[in-house]
Design a protein around this motif. Structure first.
Motif, PDB file in Angstrom:
ATOM      1  N   THR A   1       0.820  -1.220   0.000  1.00 22.82           N
ATOM      2  CA  THR A   1       0.000   0.000   0.000  1.00 22.82           C
ATOM      3  C   THR A   1       0.849   1.264   0.000  1.00 22.82           C
ATOM      4  O   THR A   1       0.340   2.353   0.189  1.00 22.82           O
TER       5      THR A   1
ATOM      6  N   GLY B   1       1.666  -2.152   3.991  1.00 24.36           N
ATOM      7  CA  GLY B   1       0.759  -3.073   3.337  1.00 24.36           C
ATOM      8  C   GLY B   1      -0.047  -3.853   4.345  1.00 24.36           C
ATOM      9  O   GLY B   1      -0.087  -3.531   5.527  1.00 24.36           O
TER      10      GLY B   1
ATOM     11  N   ASN C   1      -6.387   0.413   0.521  1.00 27.10           N
ATOM     12  CA  ASN C   1      -5.214   0.379  -0.346  1.00 27.10           C
ATOM     13  C   ASN C   1      -5.239   1.628  -1.237  1.00 27.10           C
ATOM     14  O   ASN C   1      -5.963   1.673  -2.219  1.00 27.10           O
TER      15      ASN C   1
END
Length: 143
Positions: free
Chosen positions: A90, A96, A140
């Protein structure tokens, strides 16, 4: 050597041997006590989110659990390794999220994971299909 001295030495040696022979059973008892404590630990499964360096949390069916906060709380133990198929990037670096199951020692009142005893990454679909956390996949910004 006198007979009394030999008997005394024999007695001391016998005591030492008996003590040494008992060590494995004491260690086995301690190991079984530790194992029973380990098996009583909860296993938390859900989204592991690492949005920024040093900040990690887990979202499971019971809500959010703090694993690490930059400059603050840091759980003991290791996070699992994630393959690229099990980790959604991300941002830069480690930012992430992924799906995990963590056997942990927790502080339920503070909602913190204190120690990760065992942690394993799971396929993303495992969390995406879990009805308890469906629709809770972390954001995200790269999508």
């Amino acid at each position: 050597m006198t007979r009394a001295f030999r008997r005394r030495m024999h007695g001391l040696l016998w005591s030492a041997l008996v003590s040494i022979a008992c060590i494995p059973s004491i260690n086995a008892a301690q190991a079984s006590t530790s194992a029973s404590r380990t098996t009583a630990l909860p296993t938390l499964c859900g989204w592991l989110d690492n949005p920024t360096p040093g900040n990690v949390e887990l979202l499971d069916r019971d809500g959010r659990w703090e694993i690490a906060m930059q400059g603050g709380h840091q759980a003991e133990g290791n996070l699992p390794a994630f393959t690229s198929a099990r980790w959604v990037r991300t941002g830069h670096g480690s930012a992430g999220y992924g799906c995990v199951c963590i056997k942990a020692r927790v502080d339920r009142d503070e909602r913190k994971i204190l120690q990760m005893v065992q942690a394993r990454s799971m396929p993303l679909q495992t969390c995406r299909k879990d009805p308890a956390i469906k629709g809770e996949e972390p954001f995200n910004p790269l999508k």
